[in-house]
Design an enzyme around this catalytic site. Sequence first.
Site, short mmCIF file in Angstrom:
data_model
loop_
_atom_site.label_atom_id
_atom_site.label_comp_id
_atom_site.label_asym_id
_atom_site.label_seq_id
_atom_site.Cartn_x
_atom_site.Cartn_y
_atom_site.Cartn_z
CE LYS A 494 -0.01 -0.32 4.93
NZ LYS A 494 -0.69 -0.63 6.26
CE1 TYR A 718 12.87 32.25 1.41
CE2 TYR A 718 12.59 29.82 1.82
CZ TYR A 718 12.53 31.01 0.95
OH TYR A 718 12.11 30.92 -0.37
CG MET A 767 8.53 24.16 -2.41
SD MET A 767 7.65 24.81 -3.20
CE MET A 767 6.95 26.22 -2.06
C1 PLP Z 1 0.16 -1.68 6.72
C2 PLP Z 1 -0.40 -2.82 7.28
C3 PLP Z 1 0.16 -4.04 7.60
C4 PLP Z 1 1.78 -4.13 7.68
O1 PLP Z 1 2.37 -3.56 8.87
P1 PLP Z 1 3.89 -3.31 8.99
O2 PLP Z 1 4.22 -2.89 10.39
O3 PLP Z 1 4.38 -2.29 8.11
O4 PLP Z 1 4.54 -4.80 8.69
C5 PLP Z 1 -0.25 -5.19 7.99
N1 PLP Z 1 -1.77 -5.11 7.82
C6 PLP Z 1 -2.39 -4.11 7.92
C7 PLP Z 1 -4.08 -4.26 7.94
C8 PLP Z 1 -1.95 -2.86 7.58
O5 PLP Z 1 -2.68 -1.93 7.28
#
Ligand code: PLP
Length: 825
Positions: A494, A718, A767
């Site tokens: 993800k 800055y 930036m």
């Molecule tokens: C992101 C996520 C993981 C992975 O977690 P890590 O700590 O990065 O291994 C597992 N299960 C769900 C539901 C997640 O959202």
Amino acid sequence: MAGQKYSIAQLAVVLRLPAITADGNVDTLLTDSRKLNNPAASLFFALPGPQRDGQAFIPELYKKDVRYFVVPEDMDTSGYPDAVFLKVPEPLHALQTIAAFHRHQFSIDTIGITGSNGKTVVKEWLYQLLQSYRNIVRSPKSYNSQLGVPLSIWQIAAENDLAIFEAGISKPGEMVRLQRLIDPTIGVLTNIGSAHSEGFVSDEEKLSEKLDLFSHAKVIIANRDNKLIASGIKKTGVPFFSWGTDESASVQVVEINTGNDATIISLKEKEGAPFEITIPFTDNASVENAITCATVLLYMKFDREMIVRGMKALQPVNMRMEFKQGINNCTIINDSYSADLTSLDIALQFLGQQAKGRKQTVILSDFFENGINDQQLYPAIYALLKRYGVQRLIGIGEKMQTVLAVLIRQTDAIDATFYLTTKEFLQHYHSTQYRDEYILVKGARRFGFERIVTLLEQKVHETVLEINLDAVAHNLKAFQQQLRPGVKLMAMVKAFAYGSGAAEIASVVQFHKADYLGVAYADEGVELRKAGITIPIMVLNVEASAFDAITDYNLEPDIFSFELLNSFEQHIKNAGLKNYPVHIEVETGMNRSGFAMEAIVVLADRLARNEFIRVQSCFSHLAASEDRVEDTFTLHQFTLLKKAAATLEQIIGYSFIKHIANTSAILRFPELQLDMVRLGIGLYGIGSTPAVSLQTVATLKTTISQIKRIQKGETVSYNRRGIAKEDSVIATIRIGYADGYNRRLGNGTGKVFVNGQLAPVMGTVCMDMTMIDITHIPEVREGDDAIVFGAAVTVQQLAEWVGTIPYEIMTGISQRVKRVYYGEG
Ligand SMILES: *Cc1c(COP(=O)(O)O)cnc(C)c1O
């Protein structure tokens, strides 16, 4: 890898098995079912893997017409009427026995290389130096293990007159086996360091083990300045042809002069005047490797002139294959350093693996392989192009235009164009000729194909996030090894694979046999499908607007509420689908999403005998698995999930996958593995423990755009926050908060790695730019790299400076930062 053919009956004899009557031939030894490309003449070895045993792939291979298998004695081989099974106590040993048999069909000069570092570089450099003089067979990539060595050996063919193989070991007892396989006549020991020291009691033991490789050699070549090495070699009784600073060395290193981009090394043989070699490298490792190579050539009695010429032309050894975003949605694989059959085979394999069915184009130059005539060489090139299904070929060079062009027939699906020179290609180049394809650029050095690569590459901002795909594969395997047999693995990709690039990471984990992928949104899943990912994908955040995408692309939703369940079920009905796989999320303490424990019975009744929805898995997410203080809470969550799953299973009447463990739970609680684990951050190299050592995946690099000298009291950036406490040297780097470099890193909080040292940020982060203080770092030049994070400055360190967690740093690198991928493939 093709070698000389043996009949299957002959191989049975080699393995001392009872005689068999089958009459086919074997020319490919297959240990990885994914690399099948010659079924009729392949002999498959069912080796144990980190996740699944090789036996698991036999049904699939049998279907694809593989007929010869080497399997463990206890395997049930009924159900394969047309196959020949060679049953042995240990398939790996059988592979080694066959390779050793093959090796001893040839009495060929063989250089065996071992040592803690530099084996691959020395092997490749010897190849570069000797390729115009001898017909060489060598280990592909760094094939130096118990498995890699036999596969290397199998390539030896009648026309070769020199073999160069490397050997690596990780535990006592392994080298004796590699000795029997390689049986080197010339032994080369590069050096001995602390690398790979696991399993050895002492340096002496490690050395003596490595020297086992040379027990039958005519000579050992090594550095005698190291006392341990010198005395170890003396004990073997094998003649020692040494290099070193001492006069007693066979080749004395008189002087080393390091310049800006080259090193001059003065060498002297026992009787003879000193002479100088120049190498286009300045680092110590390269100097040591070059001296080793020069010593080998002197031992082989090559003349100084040849050595001097060869050393000057040494090329960096880039075993890693790099791929980059190109123009018009192309992907460019740059291998513009070498042109020989072994490396073409590897590169085409890598291309196919990345392209996964999309259009493959190869830009190829003439080859210069000594000892193979054109009538053998070009048909072999042609066969490889066909075997890997290349659709488009651009051949550059005289031989391409004459010899190869004739071989390509009308009936072939290869669209071929030829040019006499790179210059001619460049004159006809037009960017619109390349679109949505994977392009391998591979040519001999003299063709200067880097000019082609430059044209095809997309031009961007000079800040890049380099992703090491081999490290991803390594980390995945490290976790797979932690799992009990049969436990599945879902790789969480993800958020653009935690910033690393979802499709590229997903390809690697699919290739290495992860079972599932997890994404946050349906769109991310769609992207993966479009990129050719076929393994199941779970989507965590599902909304009604994404239902079409879910079913069109065969994605599996996380169902966490009755409302979602009802609307999704309706969608499945409307779409005329049945038994659609879904994942039931249970709320056990995170209080983010999921069905409450009290709702499980009602949910189960809803799902029992439901013909539209099928529960593929039931899971929950841990709130604090990394936190020792909360272990009781973690175990409580685990208990609740087990209870919910048991109730569901009992009422709906079938079983499904249960999972709860994320990265830290996998590392800290083996009992939480259940049927599957969900691996996130660990895949990207965060979370090493003494038991599981992970590799750094991502390196965020930028470059210095300007250097200026300021006086004590002047200010930087800055609001004039950075005040020079002394006369200072300031470098401006091409990264700012818009790239994901947090503003909290300003005013000395953050540091970047420049020329081997840490340079603190001076003043506020802008930036697009940041200034750093390099007053005390010598020899920094404009254009030099500045490493923001990677192996030297870890993501964890950066996160600590900012006051956040590595997850936020990694996912916060903005999309305008180009991702560059590399790996050995
Ligand atoms: C992101 C996520 C993981 C992975 O977690 P890590 O700590 O990065 O291994 C597992 N299960 C769900 C539901 C997640 O959202």
